[in-house]
Each structure stands twice: as structure tokens, then as C-alpha cells.
Design a protein around this motif. Structure first.
Motif: not given
Lengths: 371, 371
Positions: A103-107, A124-132
Motif C-alpha cells: 500500500h502507498v499514499i499520495l496527495d 493499493s493506494v490511499w489518498i492522504e488528507t490534511d485536517t489541520g
């Protein structure tokens, strides 16, 4: 090795405390029905990874492609690399994805595009989010950008869209447990809204992975839409976590045993063989504004555990190989050259990273990943 | 390796700058007629040690028994371990003293007594003094304690009393070149007085070894009673030294090449794959009070050198594996994911220490000592 008379600084791990920390977090994840994917960047050791496996852990997070390779070699079959992928590492990522469930992440759409064009094994790919936190991640309110990235991943035949991921590192700036919980609740609401927005755009059943030890230690539960927790530091904890209330000093499971090499009772100080290359330069501020690079304990007789941190004793200065301990006159007077003092670290991940092996009390040295 | 498209953070060394730094310091020592014993804790590499040998260097300093063993293996025949000896390492010290001309330092009769009782090979011993840094060392005005230690060394058949040694680390707290020179002059006078006092007590012809890169870079000459200089950091220099005036940013010879993995032009920031485990958490304060973990350069075409540091761009935050670069809008806008940015370090010794190998531009990787 005689830990009461160490020859050089040794990174020591209390297996009783570490296993208790693991069991507690695994139990908490199970109680909420979420996946437990511990981040192994803290200990970086195949042997300590085995303690997690004994608690039923099957999937992990790491912080580099190289570290993923190390743990794949150690038999881990599902690994998330929790730092945004570097397109120039696509070939290495693809090779590893041919061996394990990677699994990797990207934005960004740029990185999604680059991976779509170069990955041939299932990834598998996850989208990294920024909540602060404002490090990496798509700003959580930018639903159009999230949807564009999700769409680019979904159109790539070898990429599998897993969901959203967040690391709320701004919990480290919170003042105490209630502050951490407030960050968590705000973040959870924002993430739920983003998931609903993506759902409305046809991206259904996305997972949600949250990280950070303060949140995972201090939250009472992990309610929907959370499907996974990814804390790392909790296995060892440290003074930063104790300061936030994530743990007590008695939960800290890693430290550095250092020999005293110079006495200066006239200054209220002794000097350790043990510096920035053994402990790391991470520091925290004491109430009087001075820097603290670690707190000081004694090694208990037998060398199987260390004692409670001493009141008013602190590692006040740290050069490359040496550290200055300042403390009450009676304590400093009692310390002899050659005595072992134990330093509780400010940031255990950086401390453990500096060592080629970790000394597990009562068991012996275990090897670990190295850069 | 394509340094314009790095896969992971790489510690890079500019051999032209490093060799120029070495030649300049060797020339300065020769002009004053003092021995040049460079401290190898900065680069920790046998290959880079070879550049010193080409400048006529035959004796070196290191910061641990282990590092002494590494450089003895690499063919160095006179090595000073410049951290007070730990009596529990006497067996290792004795073994190494059987192979090379080994020098140690100490600041207590306890340690002198311990070594006198356990060393069987010839071992050269220096007494460390403290002229104001207040880390290790006998307070320079305590002539009785200096004489007691010197006497204990001289009575031991296998120990050879070499002289006094000082590391004036408080030059790092000086404000600019004149402040560094003032520390140096004060220290030199105090050391001359102590040597005269020891001479009067029968300890004649003692040597005097001084260290620290600020002093050795900024002093015009090394007058008597100095017989040896022991700087280390000057081979690479760094932002701390540039801030003191020991060098210019153009002299800095080591840096970390990092790929950009996340763009945030709306915040005026990009994020590097490159964190505390690659750069170290050493920081300095910018005029506005904020922390700076490094300055930012571009890699020049061809990958054989880097450019000048960009005005107003800085590494403002550093987590375990990632760093945030903040800079002017036009610069940040111009940076793409996958681009290489070069980070000039705040403290090059700690940065190089984190890496298993150093990439010498135009030549390739060289291995180094590891803890």
C-alpha cells in the motif's frame, strides 16, 4: 553485558512495558472493531515486530520503501508505506508490489498519474488528507481535488483505491488530553464530510485510516467512519507523549543506558558518554524555559529494569557524543565515574533510529533496519 | 545515480570544497608550526580520511573507541580518542593500544587510577581542561587537581603523560568572529598559566592541544604554548559555522539531496522526503525567532555541484522522515513533485552521522563508520 557498568551507550528496551503497550492498543482497536495497522518506524526491528504478531497483528505501516523491503524480508505480507510516494521510486515500489500486498499514499494527481503509468503489479493506494496538521495531504475541504485524484487512481488498471488516510500531527501541539480529543473530534467530522462528498461522486465504501499516538492513546473509541488506526510511537512512548498525557513515565519502554565519564559536583553536574548521535537532539522545554533532552533514571540491580525518573534531574545539554546531566546536589554527589545512568528520551523514534541494535532487557540484543 | 531525480535522501559531499577546506587548515597549522590532528568524527569515512593523508596528515582524533578501531583498520597509526575515557572500556583501549599509538583523555584521578591499574600496553594520556565551556575537563584554575592527575599518570609505568587538551565549545555561543577570537585569547592565557604552574611543579615540556572549528578557522595563528590543533567540523562546515563567520555558505561541503513529494503552493510550501533521520533535528533561530533546520539550494545540471542557497527559503519543520520547505511564492510555484532540493545542514557532523554512506559528487558512494 553488564548494564550497571556499560562500556558505551546502549539503547535498551523493557519488553514487559512494550508488550503491555502493544496489548493495550490492540485491545482498544478490537473493542472499536477497527483494523490495527501499527507503524513500525519506531522500533524498526523484525524481532520486536514479532511481539505484535503474537497480538494478532497482520498488517503494518512503515516510513520508507527500504523499510518495507526489510519487513517484507521478515515475513510481513501487507505493508503500507506511510510517506507520500516518490515517483522516482516507482520501479522499486512495483518490484515490492510483486511480492507482497503493498500500500502507498499520495496527495496529488501528478503522483497518481506517474504511478498509473509505471506500476504493473497490483498496488493499493490511499489518498492522504490534511485536517489541520499542514504537512502533507490534500486539504480536507477540497473535495474536487480529492475526487480528481480518486478518479485518476480508479482509472489505472493496476491501482486499487483504498480510501482516505490522515496523520493528525497537530495533536502534538495540543495542551493535554482534552486538547488532543478536540483535534480528533474535529478531524473525524471533517473526514466524515469528505467521505460523504466522495460517496456522492460515486466513490463508495472508501476506508478511513487514522494515525498518531496521542489520538489513538487518548480517544475512548474509534467510531465510524474510521476503519483503521495506525499509531507507531506507543510501543515505546517517550517524554513527549508523557507530557501530552498519552502515557505515564512508567509506560516508557525504551531508553539509553550511558556511562558517567566526568564529575562536576561544584556545578551540580555529571557528564555522560552519550550524545546527539545516541539520543537525538530532540528537546522539550521545561517550565523555566530551559531545554531538556531527556530525564534520568537509575538502572535497577540485576539490570532487568530501570527505576522512576529522578525529580529535578535532567539532561540539559547534548553535544555529538556527550551529555550534561544536572540534578540535586545529593544525587550528583552520589554518582561515580563509570556508573550507568538511564536516559528517558524526548522522542523515542529518533533515538531508536540511531542504533544498529536494541538491547532487550533480560533477553539480549536484537538487530534492526538501518538507513 | 541521477542526483536531479533522487529516489531517497542522499548525503552528498562536494570533494572540491572539502579538499579546499582541508588544505586551508593544514596550511594554517604548518604556518604556525603546530601539529595538525584533524577530528574525524565529522565525516567518519576512511575514503575521506585519505584526502587528509594526501595533505600530509598522519595523526587524527576520533570520538569513540569504536571509531578508533575503524580508522586503525583503515591504516591510521596514531589516534586520539577525544572523549574522556570510560574505565569500563579499559580492556578495549588496552587491546587497541597494542596495535597503534593510542591517545586518550581524562579529567579525574579516578579515571587515571583505573587506567593505571588495567593498561598493559603503552598509552598516551592527555588531561582535559575546562577554560569556560563547562562540559568536561578540570577547571583550568585548579592547578592542584591538574598536578594530582598528572602525578598519577606519570607514576603509572604504561601511561605516558602528553600534556593538556581543551575543547573551547563556548566559541559556538560567541557573537561573530571577534567574540570567537576573544574566547580563544582568554583560553590561551589561562592555559599558558596552567602550564607554567605545572612546570613549576616538575611537569615540564607538556604539549597543548586545542580544538574547535570556530577558533581554528578564525584565529590568525596558533602561538605558543599551543603545539597542536584538533578541529573537525571544518572539513564540511555548515550553517552554524557560517553564522559564526568561520566560513561562507560557499565553503559548506556536505548536504542532503532530497526529493520533493508534496506541493502546497497555497501555503508557500513544498514537502521533502527527508526528515530528522536524514538531516538531524539540530536547528538554529532565524531573526524572526522561528526555527531553521536547513537552507535550500538547487542541484546544478550534471549533478556535480549545488547552487547558492536561495534567499528566504528555509527548512522550517522536520518530522521523522519529512521536512517542510517554505519559500517565496515564485520559487515554490516552480518546484515540481520529484524535483531534487539540496538541504545545507545546521550541524554537518550529526547529519553525516545518520548515513551509512556518503555520495561524493562525480566519484560515487563511499562507506563510513557506523555506531
Amino acid at each position: 553485558m553488564d548494564l550497571l557498568r556499560v562500556e558505551r551507550p546502549v539503547c535498551i528496551v523493557d519488553p514487559v512495558k512494550a508488550r503491555r503497550n502493544i496489548e493495550r492498543m490492540a485491545g482498544k482497536a478490537a473493542a472499536s472493531g477497527v483494523d490495527f495497522r501499527p507503524h513500525f518506524k519506531t522500533h524498526q526491528s523484525a524481532a520486536i515486530g514479532g511481539w505484535f504478531r503474537e497480538c494478532g497483528v497482520g498488517k503494518i505501516a512503515v516510513s520508507s520503501v527500504d523499510m518495507a523491503g526489510y519487513f517484507a524480508e521478515a515475513g510481513w505480507e501487507e505493508i503500507l508505506i506511510a510517506v507520500p510516494a516518490n515517483p522516482h521510486q516507482a520501479r522499486e515500489i512495483d518490484a515490492l508490489a510483486g511480492e507482497i500486498a503493498l500500500h502507498v499514499i499520495l496527495d496529488s494527481t501528478e503522483t497518481a498519474e506517474a504511478l498509473a503509468g509505471s506500476i504493473r503489479n497490483r498496488l493499493s493506494v490511499w489518498i492522504e488528507t490534511d485536517t489541520g496538521y499542514h504537512r502533507t495531504g490534500v486539504p480536507i475541504e477540497d473535495i474536487e481535488r480529492l475526487a480528481a485524484i480518486a478518479g485518476r487512481i480508479r482509472r489505472a488498471p493496476h491501482l486499487s483505491l483504498e480510501g482516505l488516510l490522515v496523520h493528525d500531527g497537530h495533536t502534538y501541539g495540543a495542551t493535554g488530553p482534552d486538547g488532543v480529543r478536540a483535534v480528533f473530534e474535529t478531524s473525524r467530522v471533517l473526514l466524515a464530510e469528505a467521505l460523504a462528498g466522495l460517496d456522492a461522486r460515486g466513490f463508495r465504501w472508501l476506508k478511513l485510516s487514522i494515525g498518531d499516538t496521542p489520538t489513538c492513546s487518548l480517544a475512548d473509541a474509534f467510531p465510524p467512519p474510521i476503519t483503521e488506526i495506525r499509531p507507531g510511537n506507543f510501543v515505546f512512548f517517550d517524554l513527549t507523549q508523557a507530557g501530552l498525557g498519552s502515557c505515564t513515565p512508567a509506560d516508557i519502554a525504551a531508553a539509553v543506558a550511558c556511562p558517567v565519564i566526568s564529575r562536576h559536583p561544584e556545578r551540580g553536574e555529571v557528564v555522560l558518554y552519550g550524545g546527539g548521535v545516541h539520543i537525538s537532539k530532540e528537546s522539550l522545554r521545561l517550565p523555566d524555559g530551559s531545554a531538556c533532552f531527556g530525564r534520568i533514571c537509575g538502572m535497577n540491580e540485576g539490570g532487568l529494569s530501570w527505576g522512576e525518573p529522578m525529580a529535578d534531574a535532567s539532561l540539559v545539554s547534548l553535544s555529538q557524543e556527550q551529555g550534561i546531566v544536572r540534578g540535586p546536589a545529593a544525587f550528583i554527589e552520589s554518582v561515580a565515574i563509570g556508573d550507568t545512568l538511564v536516559v528517558l528520551p524526548v522522542h523515542s523514534c529518533l533515538t531508536a533510529n540511531l542504533h544498529g541494535e536494541l538491547m532487550v532487557l533480560g533477553q539480549g540484543p536484537v538487530s534492526k533496519f538501518r538507513l
